[in-house]
Design a protein around this motif. Structure first.
Motif, mmCIF file in Angstrom:
data_model
loop_
_atom_site.group_PDB
_atom_site.id
_atom_site.type_symbol
_atom_site.label_atom_id
_atom_site.label_comp_id
_atom_site.label_asym_id
_atom_site.label_seq_id
_atom_site.Cartn_x
_atom_site.Cartn_y
_atom_site.Cartn_z
ATOM 1 N N ARG A 1 0.822 -1.212 0.000
ATOM 2 C CA ARG A 1 0.000 0.000 0.000
ATOM 3 C C ARG A 1 0.853 1.259 0.000
ATOM 4 N N ALA A 2 1.951 1.219 0.761
ATOM 5 C CA ALA A 2 2.830 2.390 0.813
ATOM 6 C C ALA A 2 3.391 2.695 -0.579
ATOM 7 N N ALA A 3 3.735 1.652 -1.323
ATOM 8 C CA ALA A 3 4.270 1.865 -2.672
ATOM 9 C C ALA A 3 3.207 2.488 -3.580
ATOM 10 N N ILE A 4 1.988 1.970 -3.504
ATOM 11 C CA ILE A 4 0.914 2.487 -4.366
ATOM 12 C C ILE A 4 0.624 3.960 -4.050
ATOM 13 N N TYR B 1 7.375 -6.570 -7.551
ATOM 14 C CA TYR B 1 7.853 -5.212 -7.276
ATOM 15 C C TYR B 1 9.246 -4.922 -7.844
ATOM 16 N N PRO B 2 10.199 -5.853 -7.725
ATOM 17 C CA PRO B 2 11.515 -5.547 -8.335
ATOM 18 C C PRO B 2 11.398 -5.299 -9.835
ATOM 19 N N VAL C 1 10.898 -1.492 -14.629
ATOM 20 C CA VAL C 1 10.059 -0.927 -15.685
ATOM 21 C C VAL C 1 9.893 0.577 -15.489
ATOM 22 N N HIS C 2 9.705 0.962 -14.255
ATOM 23 C CA HIS C 2 9.549 2.382 -13.910
ATOM 24 C C HIS C 2 10.782 3.171 -14.365
ATOM 25 N N GLU D 1 0.446 -5.138 -9.912
ATOM 26 C CA GLU D 1 0.355 -5.487 -11.331
ATOM 27 C C GLU D 1 -0.308 -4.358 -12.124
ATOM 28 N N ASN D 2 -1.259 -3.670 -11.490
ATOM 29 C CA ASN D 2 -1.878 -2.533 -12.173
ATOM 30 C C ASN D 2 -0.875 -1.412 -12.408
#
Lengths: 475, 475, 475
Positions: B263-266, C73-74, C79-80, C138-139
């Motif tokens: 959640r923190a990442a989002i 997440y990695p 990708v980011h 994933e979103n």
């Protein structure tokens, strides 16, 4: 006075640096060979093949999280960045060789990882049941590691060789690496998670020997191009920092799951932090007015990472890591100040990036630290199971003692040295053949030789505007 | 007319900026102290020691994947990049202070992480059974966080202090941080995963107070060096983007496993996206001809990440994150346009990087948002177990209500402010002593003072070629 | 001679490029709309909400490591980096458009990811029980993917459009993407893990069509600004390398857990390595004196990653990946040499970054390779369970054969092409309206138009010193 000039012309006649046929030929033929050999030999391993679903069930693995991919992929990507951005940008410090630094680094690394997958595969990952090499993420990391040794060697000859020579250097470098690694890790059963011996010592002496064989008496004719400019030094810091930041991943990438990777990352983190302080201190202490020198900051701050490579997964202890970093920061910076000029003048070794100070000396120190730490290992410190797991005292090596292990570590160091120096001399001989299109002594460190370099106009907007009315040249 | 010039000479006599003995002395002595203290205090924790095999069995842990290393290492590496490349390159925007920006950032961060491991260790990770600090990957992240506050403070005094002063700033900054953090997180039991209060508010006010104490009346004498050049602005964007991209990792790195980190990442991802649009909008709106200003793009686009630091792991909701980012983009950019000139002129606070706009204001906003979000927490939104886990309503704090928690969050904010301002004033006093080798007012923002800077020749190839025949200087 | 000049003045009268009201208005209004729509629609999914504790228990999930966050997440962060640093810096190669490249890339990506979360959410993640979109990591990845297609399109019009036009391009691009993706992935049930079709083919043809609609007859009036300078080429290599290194994460980010992600990463790694060699070979072979061209190195080395996008998770086999990379390196580089000039001259498509060579052709090849690989899939190669899992032959699609799947893959390719070309033409029409503040033909590729650009003084320290006594201008 005409005669000497005439003679000089003869001697210094422009070398043919046109690699238009040689470079494409090497790239196409070797890449085609890779495809054929991959077709014959390389397959996915059980964790990257679609049979993983069944493998999981057969081996009672409860979760996809147990796939080695999730243990190693983040570290792999960090290592990948070190190889391509780290090494590539570290070498951009020269005022007019940034294209060659980043571009040729890119080329030989891309070739090297393929050849490394094959060479290392034959030695380590060959499945004797079907004669195939089965690859997974750990193989990708090892291929990157293998290439690192060749990129280190590139540092010694930066700006003085053609891309074709670099391809040859890489082909033989990878081959020698795979053999040397097999002897050290498999036969001697030495441990070297971060590759102080296998990667750094080998790579550095390989490069230095080649540079010695390719000694250029009149290299000072290129001295106008040998320094940095302000922004090229900033570009080089990109390389330095990505190497520095991701070095904990480098040293922990193929360590044991769990505490092995965890400890290797911590030790490397600490050694690197310590190195920065002593490298800066020495840089300031030995310079007029205490001014820092970017060459030291760009390179010597990394020495600690090299030197804890072997012992990173051992119980080096946090303070031990700091001590290793402390010493290497000093030694490496002193090397740049005193040793590099000495080696160039008296040993005829021209080492463009100073890899002797960054990789060779810290690599040897790392091997020694590893041997001592291994020899000093005791059951109270590691726990009985931990000792077995950390040093792999299993199967054949069940009865090996830590003291013996220390001896084998030291033996591994010697193997790395021999392969580096011996291999470098042989490959250096090959690279001296006058067929590779290397640049003349007065045209080294110059991107113009192998690259289309854009004309740098005055970049201030006013000038650009006026220019546009005078010469409307095409892009 | 001779007399005034003579007098001026007296006042403006060149300061002694030679740090040749002072910098090495500080580095060597402090690093040696680190080694001794690490030797006495720092050990591996149960997840990074070889006893992990046995620990796993004793605690019924089925897989190495449960080692905290795998939950936090990817985030740790992202945070590490933010500290060294992010902060370092963000400050390279000045035309002639890129070496100092990246290099001193490197130096003080490398020292700071060691001192932080000790200071934070004594307060948070001391094992009372044997008096040792047990470290693992979470400690590395926290050390990076702790250093971040000092790097923020560096932003306020960038170009105006010597490396020795920066080391002192860091030594005291880390010390104050550890105490302040202990009070806020342990005693008040406030939550602050991304450090809006603990890191940003504290660090920014610490730096601003120091800058206020070190006010330079004649700083405009260095105005020739105070702007950027085209490429230095592009370098700074490297810093901006790595900070921006990895901020979700920063705010989630030490959040709870599972939904907490997720959640923190989002939330951070969303707040940052929103900030970019409003920062660009204000930048264009308040400029002649609607032209965007790189200073705003480099800095204000990050304000949203600061401001969701505290609430990132709470149920801020996706739209809540967008709103926070929206407001902070506006406030931060307006700060650059109106507040910074005002503060320099009327409050005598010279803030080189504008940390008041990027860290101080958004940090305070973040603390307030955190307090409100906490106070508004309800069981239907979090679930009963989720509420307990998210706010740590366990043990001593079992009976705390969300409303009370909101109060403690606000109290934490005040503590951060007090420590920042108070600490900064005291440390600023110390840094005013005339023994640290800081530059004169007309020589600030100049790498020449502490660095060997390469002579920038005309870099067009023709000139280089001609030059080589005229002066063959050595590298 | 006065008359023609007069007439010319009439035609070439300066366009109004002041976006002072238009850009802020678009940013504020659209961002406000985002907040409202997020408030109505977007919620956390079960893995990012505090109910995860209970969800875990209800679904018998033993560990937080099973949270999708840790699987993806990695890769998400990689990708980011590709989106913001990769695409942003790849486009900095122009001598005076680096601010626009990095800055506008930043702006439209930050807007795009928000709009993409909504658009993709409505099509893919809508929870029909409460009408909300539930988002998780994933979103976030998919939003980044979606934005990638618009950034590709930006490459075709780089330097020739205003930021307002780019916002419009992004708004429609994301919308079209979401529909096209829904048709290809959901209705046709084609597989496209790395988005050869969905992202690259669509994005490239979208951009090319727009560029065709915005054809500028007199663009050569800006030719003084169309090349690179030495350092801008080095900056661009930062983009190239981060794209190249992290492409394995791009293609594996949303692949199946376990072997799917593992295999996709390996295939991409290999294809990219192979591409580098053939791109360099062709670059050298077709240039005078065999000199390499940075344009090819910066772009064509990436073609292999595009072309294995669809098939990366299939059993392409390691040698298959090498072959794909081999071919694409050749085709892409040849495209830069022959096709781009042809397209500009005869088809009136001005493609600043050559996205036709980097994304369009390799994207189409990737779609074809994917269709063939899918059609050739057999149970012995995949295992019966592996075949089902890899191609998703479940539920509705239980009875689909690999041959049929190949057909649907090909159909997907056509959908991507149609949406790209059709959408681009329509959006291009909209962008031709004379209300968007685009630059004049003789002022393209110029940061001066939309940015406050620092005056580049002579940067040598001596000059700076002298300057300071002559004009003490404020920052």
């Amino acid at each position: 006075s005409i005669k000497p000039a005439h003679l000089e012309d003869m001697c210094d006649r422009p070398k043919n640096t046109d690699v238009r046929l040689r470079l494409p030929a090497v790239c196409f033929i070797w890449q085609t060979a890779m495809i054929i050999l991959f077709g014959i030999f390389i397959r996915y391993d059980s964790e990257s093949s679609p049979y993983w679903v069944e493998y999981k069930r057969d081996h009672n693995i409860s979760s996809d999280a147990e796939n080695d991919f999730y243990f190693r992929y983040p570290s792999f990507q960090d290592v990948h960045v070190m190889i391509f951005v780290g090494f590539g940008f570290l070498m951009t410090f020269l005022k007019r060789y940034s294209f060659g630094a980043v571009g040729f680094n890119f080329l030989i690394a891309a070739f090297g990882i393929q050849w490394a997958l094959l060479m290392q595969g034959w030695f380590h990952s060959l499945d004797y049941s079907d004669g195939k090499i089965k690859i997974g993420v750990e193989n990708l990391i090892n291929a990157d590691f293998c290439v690192a040794s060749c990129l280190i060697a590139y540092g010694a000859v930066l700006g003085k060789v053609s891309p074709v020579q670099l391809m040859v250097l890489t082909l033989f470098g990878i081959t020698l690496f795979a053999v040397e690694e097999y002897i050290i890790l498999e036969l001697l059963h030495a441990r070297d998670a971060g590759g102080s011996m296998v990667i750094h010592t080998f790579g550095a002496y390989y490069g230095l020997s080649i540079s010695w064989m390719l000694y250029r008496r009149n290299l000072d004719q290129s001295s106008r191009l040998q320094g940095s400019v302000y922004h090229s030094d900033v570009f080089a810091m990109i390389g330095t920092l990505f190497l520095w930041m991701f070095w904990p991943s480098f040293n922990s990438a193929i360590a044991n799951h769990g505490d092995g990777q965890h400890r290797a990352a911590i030790n490397t983190y600490l050694a690197l932090a310590s190195t920065v302080l002593t490298a800066m201190a020495i840089s300031s202490l030995f310079q007029k007015h205490g001014k820092l020198d970017m060459v030291h900051i760009q390179n010597s701050t990394l020495a600690g990472g090299v030197a804890v490579g072997t012992a990173a997964e051992f119980m080096l202890m946090p303070y031990g890591s700091l001590i290793v970093g402390f010493c290497c920061g000093i030694i490496s910076t002193m090397g740049y100040i005193y040793l590099s000029p000495f080696m160039e003048k008296h040993l005829k070794i021209q080492d463009t990036c100073g890899i002797h100070n960054l990789h060779a000396m810290p690599g040897v120190i790392g091997g020694i630290v590893g041997a001592i730490t291994a020899a000093a290992a005791t059951e109270p410190v590691y726990g009985s199971e931990g000792l077995i797991k950390t040093f792999g005292f299993e199967d054949h090596f069940e009865h090996r003692t830590p003291a013996e292990q220390g001896g084998y570590q030291a033996a591994g160091m010697c193997v790395a040295l021999c392969f580096g120096i011996g291999g470098g001399i042989i490959v250096g001989c090959i690279l001296r053949l006058p067929i590779w299109g290397d640049p003349a002594d007065d045209n080294c460190f110059n991107d113009e030789v192998y690259w289309e370099v854009p004309e740098d106009e005055e970049s201030s907007p006013q000038v650009l505007y006026y220019n546009s009315h005078m010469h409307n040249k095409d892009m």
